[in-house]
Design a protein around this motif. Sequence first.
Motif, PDB file in Angstrom:
ATOM      1  N   LEU A   1       0.841  -1.202   0.000  1.00 29.57           N
ATOM      2  CA  LEU A   1       0.000   0.000   0.000  1.00 29.57           C
ATOM      3  C   LEU A   1       0.876   1.252   0.000  1.00 29.57           C
ATOM      4  O   LEU A   1       1.761   1.400   0.837  1.00 29.57           O
TER       5      LEU A   1
ATOM      6  N   SER B   1       0.476  -9.898   3.053  1.00 27.47           N
ATOM      7  CA  SER B   1      -0.127  -8.585   3.339  1.00 27.47           C
ATOM      8  C   SER B   1       0.929  -7.536   3.656  1.00 27.47           C
ATOM      9  O   SER B   1       2.053  -7.875   4.060  1.00 27.47           O
ATOM     10  N   PRO B   2       0.584  -6.250   3.500  1.00 24.98           N
ATOM     11  CA  PRO B   2       1.507  -5.181   3.890  1.00 24.98           C
ATOM     12  C   PRO B   2       1.896  -5.276   5.363  1.00 24.98           C
ATOM     13  O   PRO B   2       3.016  -4.920   5.732  1.00 24.98           O
ATOM     14  N   GLY B   3       0.980  -5.770   6.207  1.00 23.19           N
ATOM     15  CA  GLY B   3       1.297  -5.933   7.623  1.00 23.19           C
ATOM     16  C   GLY B   3       2.394  -6.961   7.846  1.00 23.19           C
ATOM     17  O   GLY B   3       3.266  -6.778   8.703  1.00 23.19           O
TER      18      GLY B   3
ATOM     19  N   HIS C   1      -1.542  -9.602  -1.308  1.00 24.05           N
ATOM     20  CA  HIS C   1      -2.857  -9.148  -0.838  1.00 24.05           C
ATOM     21  C   HIS C   1      -3.836 -10.313  -0.742  1.00 24.05           C
ATOM     22  O   HIS C   1      -4.921 -10.278  -1.314  1.00 24.05           O
TER      23      HIS C   1
ATOM     24  N   PHE D   1       4.800   2.211   7.233  1.00 18.76           N
ATOM     25  CA  PHE D   1       3.989   2.264   6.027  1.00 18.76           C
ATOM     26  C   PHE D   1       4.270   3.588   5.314  1.00 18.76           C
ATOM     27  O   PHE D   1       5.092   4.387   5.763  1.00 18.76           O
TER      28      PHE D   1
ATOM     29  N   VAL E   1      -0.574   6.360   4.940  1.00 14.52           N
ATOM     30  CA  VAL E   1      -1.074   5.237   5.746  1.00 14.52           C
ATOM     31  C   VAL E   1      -0.672   5.439   7.214  1.00 14.52           C
ATOM     32  O   VAL E   1      -1.476   5.197   8.126  1.00 14.52           O
TER      33      VAL E   1
ATOM     34  N   GLN F   1      -3.729  -0.439  13.260  1.00 12.50           N
ATOM     35  CA  GLN F   1      -3.208  -1.083  12.044  1.00 12.50           C
ATOM     36  C   GLN F   1      -4.235  -2.042  11.456  1.00 12.50           C
ATOM     37  O   GLN F   1      -4.476  -2.055  10.247  1.00 12.50           O
TER      38      GLN F   1
ATOM     39  N   MET G   1      -5.822  -1.500   7.769  1.00 12.40           N
ATOM     40  CA  MET G   1      -5.680  -2.536   6.739  1.00 12.40           C
ATOM     41  C   MET G   1      -7.056  -3.015   6.275  1.00 12.40           C
ATOM     42  O   MET G   1      -7.283  -3.221   5.092  1.00 12.40           O
TER      43      MET G   1
ATOM     44  N   GLU H   1      -7.843  -2.462   2.507  1.00  8.60           N
ATOM     45  CA  GLU H   1      -7.758  -3.688   1.722  1.00  8.60           C
ATOM     46  C   GLU H   1      -9.134  -4.248   1.374  1.00  8.60           C
ATOM     47  O   GLU H   1      -9.298  -4.917   0.371  1.00  8.60           O
TER      48      GLU H   1
END
Lengths: 200, 200
Positions: free
Chosen positions: A63, A87-89, A108, B3, B7, B26, B30, B34
């Motif tokens: 993201l 995921s970005p996390g 994603h 991020f 974000v 977070q 997300m 997402e």
Amino acid sequence: MAFSPLVDQLLDALRVLPGVGPKTAQRMAMHLLERDRDGGRQLARVLMQAAEDVGYCQRCRTLTEQPLCELCESPRREDRLLCIVESPGDMLAIEEAGGFRGRYFVLHGHLSPLDGIGPDDLGLDALDAVMEQAGVDEVILATNPTVEGEATAHYLAQQLKPRGVTLSRLAYGVPMGGELEYVDGGTLSRAFMGRQPFND
Amino acid sequence: MAFSPLVDQLLDALRVLPGVGPKTAQRMAMHLLERDRDGGRQLARVLMQAAEDVGYCQRCRTLTEQPLCELCESPRREDRLLCIVESPGDMLAIEEAGGFRGRYFVLHGHLSPLDGIGPDDLGLDALDAVMEQAGVDEVILATNPTVEGEATAHYLAQQLKPRGVTLSRLAYGVPMGGELEYVDGGTLSRAFMGRQPFND
């Protein structure tokens, strides 16, 4: 009776947040309206801007509101190492752990035929483009240690094998700082299978 | 690394919500980015509108975007009964319990000298106006059963006594459906003091 129409709308709107039911939504709305309107306005502004402007990095698909994320822009990362995450996390968690100096690719999600999520939904054409351009020689399949994550890793491995790159998966084993007594059986038996020579 | 800037701003902005720390922020960000951007946009719009437009009812001071709230507009409520509460949430709880057919007045807090909250902050001039106009003959002091709520009720009683209205306070006692074993001592002794004749 309920609150006024606009306050009721706010209660409903807050329930899109994960883990927020009617009582929590009411507590949040009362807090914002009674004690922190400026914070509420700031949240509204930033949320709208993020919902409009945040997209996917053209290269790693994390993201970002820029065409390329900060990490893809950095010249100090090794192009030959690519870590694929769900995921970005997950990407942030690996960065915070430190130690990995390569680049990332964000799926994603994971393959999930029941939810209608197939290879096309995971950006695998973008992954092909990265593999072509970047000179990757090792791919770390860091999808989650779940049934879907495993299946996704296996699928990616099949797709990437013809390229002749080294493929790896994160080690399974007992988590640091835990007590064996409380580790589940599946994890314990994987830790036994993956036991390492002990160097004193 | 974190991020992208936008974000990260969203993570910070979400933390104005009560009970939301870094991890929850977070998860919320997300989820919105997402999986539910439309929900996020709707929340942003409604939150901004509510922060701008929701004010206090001119009569009872509950939260509303209209000059008078629905309940104050209703001709079917009894003007002679006035219930004074600390918050719009208390007012809603009493309405949902049912049975009370009078009107309300919302203090938006309680006396708290340490926090600099004095009588002027509780809208007591608006309360005087209501008492003048409405022909109130009974006031129910329904502030919370806490030290501050008690002190506020005593202060209000002193202010209202010269008007010759009947003053009452909600009954203290054991909550319905509870087990005596788990009721705290203060509540139990109040329930003994307030014991009622048993009519079979």
